[in-house]
Design an enzyme around this catalytic site. Structure first.
Site, PDB file in Angstrom:
ATOM      1  N   MET A  76     100.097 -22.504  -4.284  1.00 54.28           N
ATOM      2  CA  MET A  76     100.479 -23.583  -5.359  1.00 54.28           C
ATOM      3  C   MET A  76      99.615 -23.824  -6.691  1.00 54.28           C
ATOM      4  SD  MET A  76     102.092 -26.142  -2.495  1.00 54.28           S
ATOM      5  CE  MET A  76     102.910 -27.164  -3.593  1.00 54.28           C
ATOM      6  N   HIS A  77      99.825 -24.644  -7.498  1.00 57.30           N
ATOM      7  CA  HIS A  77      99.156 -25.391  -8.630  1.00 57.30           C
ATOM      8  C   HIS A  77      98.640 -24.597  -9.663  1.00 57.30           C
ATOM      9  CE1 HIS A  77      99.275 -28.373  -5.530  1.00 57.30           C
ATOM     10  NE2 HIS A  77      98.444 -27.688  -4.856  1.00 57.30           N
ATOM     11  N   ASP A 235     103.561 -22.312  -0.885  1.00 58.37           N
ATOM     12  CA  ASP A 235     103.164 -21.901   0.527  1.00 58.37           C
ATOM     13  C   ASP A 235     103.138 -22.615   1.695  1.00 58.37           C
ATOM     14  OD1 ASP A 235     100.862 -22.889  -0.423  1.00 58.37           O
ATOM     15  OD2 ASP A 235      99.488 -21.288  -0.318  1.00 58.37           O
TER      16      ASP A 235
END
Length: 489
Positions: A76-77, A235
C-alpha cells in the site's frame, strides 16, 4: 481456475486455486529494492510487471484454457506516477520510505489533525501517498508538472494487464486523498495538493471487474479465453480475506515485511487517540489497523547482516533453546515507526545485553521486540472496546510455530493459523472468485474456503513472564525517546 497476485516489497507471489478454493500452485519472483539515501525506499514499476509476467508464465503452464479471473493484492501507499505517454516518470516511492517528514508535519499543521480525521479518517503519516505527492511537488517540480496519472503499486499491474486506470476502496484509503466514510475523493485534499481528480483512478469495490486481460498479454501467456481482471485491494485487507477475517470484530495479524494488527468492522470508526488507520475493507465494509514497519523485515535485516549462513528455521531453533526470561530487549524501529507511536525518528535499539549473551539471544530479542510492537498496536485496538476470542495469523512469519506461540503468550489469546498461509495472494484469488460470480460475496467465499490448520493456546507461565517484559519494552521506548529527538539535530 483463479489466480491471485500479491505484489510485495521483496517480491511478487502468484497463487493458482481451483473453483473450490484449493491451492494448486504458487510462484514467487523477486525484484530489487532501491535505497538511494538512508531511509529512502524505491522500486521500478516495470520490475514489478516483468516479475508478474515471469510468475504467470510458470503458473498457467498446463492450465492455459482454464483461467477465469485474476485479482490482486498490493503493497500500500506507494506513489507511481505516469506521464502523457503512460510512461513511468520516476521510481515508485514505497510505503516504508521516510523522506516526507517535513511534508507530513506541514499537512498535519496546515489542515489540522481534527479536520484531517473528519475528511479522511486518518492523519498524515510519512508512509502515506499524499505526503509523497507533496514531496515530488516540492523537490522535483518538473516531474510534478509531467504527471498525468497517479496510482498505487497494484493499480499499475491492473493498468498494464487490462489497460484500465482503476483502484479500489481499500487501497485508495491509504493515500490520504480519500474520504473513507463516504468512499469518494476528498476535495479538500485534492485542492490542497493541486491535483485534478482526472489524474486519479476510478475507485471500485475490491471484487469488481476492472476489465479483461489484454489480448497481447493473454497471447504471451498462451491464454486463449477471456480472463476477467478483478481490481483487488491493499495487501492488508486482502490478506485479512485470506485468513477469513471479514466479520465484525474479527482480528488478524500479518507477519510480512511489516507487521499489521487488523480489525474488521461493520461500521466506520476513527481512532482519535492512537491514530490507528481507518480504511475501507475489501468486503464492502470497514477496518481499523495498526502497523509496525519492520516485522519480518527486522528478522531479515538481522539474518542478512549478522547470520547470513543461517536459515530462518535454524534461527528459530536457536531461539527456542534460549530462556524466555532473558534480559535482552530490541526496539524494532529500524525504519522509524508507525502505530501506535507514529514516530519516524525512532531508531532500532538493542538494550540489556552482557558478555553472557550470544547471537542466539539477539535472535530471540528481535522476534520478541516485533511481537511486543504488535502487542502495542493490539492494546490500542482494545481501548476502542474491540475484543475477540482468537486472532488469525498470516504472512511468512505465520509458518513458524515458535513465532505463533510467542504471539499467543504475549497477547494472552488463542492464535489460529489457516491451512493456506499464502495470505494475500490467496485472498486475491478469493477476490477473483467473487468477481467471477463463483460466490455471492466475500463473506460466503471466506466461510466456504478458509479453514484453520492449527491453534496455539497461551502458556500461563509464559504469559506472566512476557507481561513483565512487555512493560519493560514500553518503558525502554519512553526513556530513550528524547535521545531519538536529539539525533535529528
Amino acid at each position: 481456475m483463479y489466480i491471485g497476485i500479491d505484489l510485495g516489497t521483496s517480491g511478487v507471489k502468484a497463487s493458482l486455486v481451483d473453483k473450490e478454493g484449493n491451492l494448486i500452485a504458487s510462484e514467487t519472483e523477486t525484484y530489487e529494492l532501491l535505497m538511494p539515501k538512508p531511509l529512502w525506499t524505491e522500486q521500478k514499476p516495470d520490475d514489478w510487471y516483468e516479475a508478474v509476467l515471469r510468475a504467470l508464465k510458470k503458473l498457467v503452464k498446463g492450465h492455459e484454457g482454464e483461467i477465469s479471473a485474476i485479482s490482486f493484492s498490493g503493497q500500500m501507499h506507494g506513489l507511481v506516477i505516469l506521464d502523457e505517454n503512460d510512461s513511468v516518470i520516476r521510481p515508485a516511492i514505497l510505503w516504508n520510505d521516510q523522506r516526507t517528514i517535513a511534508e507530513t508535519a506541514f499537512i498535519n499543521a496546515e489542515i489540522g489533525i481534527p479536520r484531517l480525521l473528519q475528511e479522511t479518517g486518518n492523519i498524515a503519516l510519512t508512509g502515506f501517498t499524499a505526503p509523497k505527492i507533496l514531496w515530488v511537488r516540492n523537490h522535483e517540480p518538473e516531474n510534478f508538472r509531467r504527471i498525468r496519472k497517479i496510482m498505487l503499486p497494484k493499480d499499475y499491474l491492473v493498468f498494464r494487464l487490462s489497460g484500465v486506470f482503476a483502484s479500489d476502496v481499500s487501497d485508495i484509503s491509504g493515500t490520504l486523498l480519500f474520504d473513507v466514510k463516504k468512499k469518494k475523493y476528498s476535495r479538500l485534499m485534492l485542492d490542497f495538493l493541486g491535483i485534478d481528480e482526472d489524474k486519479l483512478p476510478k475507485v471500485l469495490e475490491s471484487w469488481e471487474i476492472a476489465g479483461l486481460l489484454k489480448e497481447k498479454v493473454a497471447k504471451e501467456l498462451g491464454i486463449s479465453r477471456p480472463v476477467k481482471v478483478v481490481v483487488g485491494g491493499g495487501d492488508q485487507a486482502i490478506g485479512a480475506v485470506g485468513t477469513g477475517s471479514v466479520r465484525n470484530g474479527d482480528i488478524s495479524i500479518s507477519l510480512g515485511t511489516s507487521g499489521v494488527v487488523f480489525v474488521a468492522s461493520d461500521h466506520y470508526a476513527v481512532d482519535e487517540v492512537n491514530f490507528l488507520h481507518s480504511f475501507a475493507h475489501a468486503n464492502g465494509r470497514y477496518h481499523l489497523m495498526g502497523v509496525t514497519l519492520a516485522a519480518a523485515g527486522s528478522l531479515k535485516w538481522w539474518r542478512d547482516s549478522f547470520r547470513p549462513q543461517k536459515s530462518y528455521d535454524e534461527l528459530f531453533d536457536e531461539l527456542a533453546r534460549t530462556d524466555v526470561k532473558d534480559t535482552l530487549y530490541y526496539l524494532p524501529y529500524i525504519s522509524g515507526e508507525r502505530s501506535p507511536i507514529n514516530n519516524p525518528l525512532a531508531k532500532g535499539t538493542f538494550s540489556g545485553f552482557t558478555t553472557a549473551h550470544g547471537l542466539e539471544h539477539f535472535s530471540r530479542a528481535v522476534v520478541e521486540g516485533v511481537v511486543f510492537s504488535l502487542r502495542h498496536c493490539y492494546e490500542a485496538v482494545k481501548k476502542l472496546d474491540i475484543s475477540s476470542k482468537q486472532i488469525r495469523i498470516t504472512g511468512g512469519g505465520a509458518k513458524s510455530d515458535i513465532w505463533c506461540q510467542m504471539i499467543a503468550d504475549v497477547f494472552n489469546i488463542a492464535v489460529q493459523r489457516p491451512i493456506i498461509t499464502e495470505g494475500s495472494s490467496y485472498g486475491a484469488a478469493i477476490m477473483a472468485m467473487v468477481g467471477d460470480g463463483r460466490f455471492t460475496d466475500v463473506f460466503e467465499a471466506c466461510a466456504k474456503v478458509v479453514k484453520v490448520e492449527k491453534e496455539f493456546l497461551p502458556n500461563s507461565e509464559n504469559v506472566e513472564i512476557y507481561e513483565y517484559k512487555y512493560q519493560n519494552y514500553l518503558s525502554l521506548y519512553e526513556n530513550i525517546k528524547p535521545f531519538f529527538e536529539r539525533l535529528k539535530e
